[in-house]
Design an enzyme around this catalytic site. Structure first.
Site, PDB file in Angstrom:
ATOM      1  N   PHE A 193      -0.492  11.260   7.672  1.00 52.64           N
ATOM      2  CA  PHE A 193      -1.001   9.910   7.860  1.00 52.64           C
ATOM      3  C   PHE A 193      -2.280   9.749   7.046  1.00 52.64           C
ATOM      4  CE2 PHE A 193      -2.702   6.117   9.772  1.00 52.64           C
ATOM      5  CZ  PHE A 193      -1.546   5.350   9.906  1.00 52.64           C
ATOM      6  N   ASP A 210       6.984   3.960   3.653  1.00 50.21           N
ATOM      7  CA  ASP A 210       7.164   5.028   4.625  1.00 50.21           C
ATOM      8  C   ASP A 210       8.657   5.053   4.976  1.00 50.21           C
ATOM      9  OD1 ASP A 210       6.021   6.906   6.531  1.00 50.21           O
ATOM     10  OD2 ASP A 210       6.282   5.394   8.073  1.00 50.21           O
ATOM     11  N   ASP A 240       0.818  -1.212   0.000  1.00 48.78           N
ATOM     12  CA  ASP A 240       0.000   0.000   0.000  1.00 48.78           C
ATOM     13  C   ASP A 240       0.856   1.268   0.000  1.00 48.78           C
ATOM     14  OD1 ASP A 240       0.936  -0.502   2.607  1.00 48.78           O
ATOM     15  OD2 ASP A 240      -1.021  -0.306   3.567  1.00 48.78           O
ATOM     16  N   LYS A 269       5.921   7.914   0.588  1.00 46.58           N
ATOM     17  CA  LYS A 269       6.224   9.115   1.386  1.00 46.58           C
ATOM     18  C   LYS A 269       7.735   9.230   1.490  1.00 46.58           C
ATOM     19  CE  LYS A 269       2.792   8.426   4.952  1.00 46.58           C
ATOM     20  NZ  LYS A 269       2.579   8.425   6.413  1.00 46.58           N
TER      21      LYS A 269
END
Ligand code: IMP
Ligand code: MG
Length: 182
Positions: free
Chosen positions: A154, A105, A102, A133
């Site tokens: 977030f 990070d 998904d 990100k």
């Protein structure tokens, strides 16, 4: 549920365009239909993305899943990767694996999994993530296919959760900080 969303980052239509483009690119990059391509979804966050993506890929693909955890209950990664559901199969050397995630990070989950599968003998290993990100990266890692690069917020929806909530939203939205006590 909807009043916890501050802003929609990717609408259903935008996500549809993204999955179409990535599927076309995968068909181009894996032209040899004799070679087995395995889409390896990382549970649970990737299931919605992977379901949409695999329907748009025209070449034959197989699917499988692994489950790992790096997050606690909140919005910060623990950094330690635990394999909760492993791939118990003996045919890795016959498979081109495309890990479907998904979001990247810190990068720790995917860099760990790529190494793990290569060590396991996979024929090739690449990665495909809906979101990235980059400002949060703790290890040097770039995905082979990325749907959208997003700011350090977030996000939830389209498979992504906060404390197991919001996965069923059809879009990706930024969670209001008050929804996670921020
Ligand atoms: P990494 O190992 O830090 O790259 O973590 C990747 C995992 O963290 C993803 O598979 C998600 O489960 C989770 N994650 C990171 N950022 C978010 C976010 O903004 N919303 C929901 N889950 C996230
Ligand atoms: Mg998660």
């Amino acid at each position: 549920m909807l009043n916890s969303i501050k802003e929609v980052l990717l609408s259903e239509a935008q996500i549809d365009e993204i999955t179409t483009k990535i599927a076309e690119q995968i068909d181009k990059d894996y032209p040899n239909r004799e070679r087995r391509l395995l889409l390896l979804g990382i549970l649970k966050g990737s299931v919605v993305f992977m379901s949409d993506l695999m329907k748009k890929i025209k070449r034959p693909v197989e699917i499988d899943f692994m489950k790992v955890s790096s997050y606690g209950a909140g919005t910060e990664t623990s950094g330690k990767i635990n394999i909760i559901l492993d791939l118990h199969r003996s045919d890795l050397s016959e498979l081109d694996i495309l890990i479907v995630e998904d979001i990247i990070d810190s990068g720790k989950t995917l860099s760990y999994l790529v190494e793990y599968l290569k060590l396991g003998g996979a024929r090739s290993v690449k990665t495909c993530t809906l979101l990235d990100k980059p400002s949060r990266r703790q290890v040097d890692f770039a995905s082979d296919y990325t749907g959208a690069t997003i700011p350090d917020e977030f996000v939830v929806g389209y498979g992504l959760d906060f404390a197991e909530q919001y996965r069923t939203l059809p879009f990706v939205g930024i969670l209001k900080p008050e929804a996670y006590g921020g």
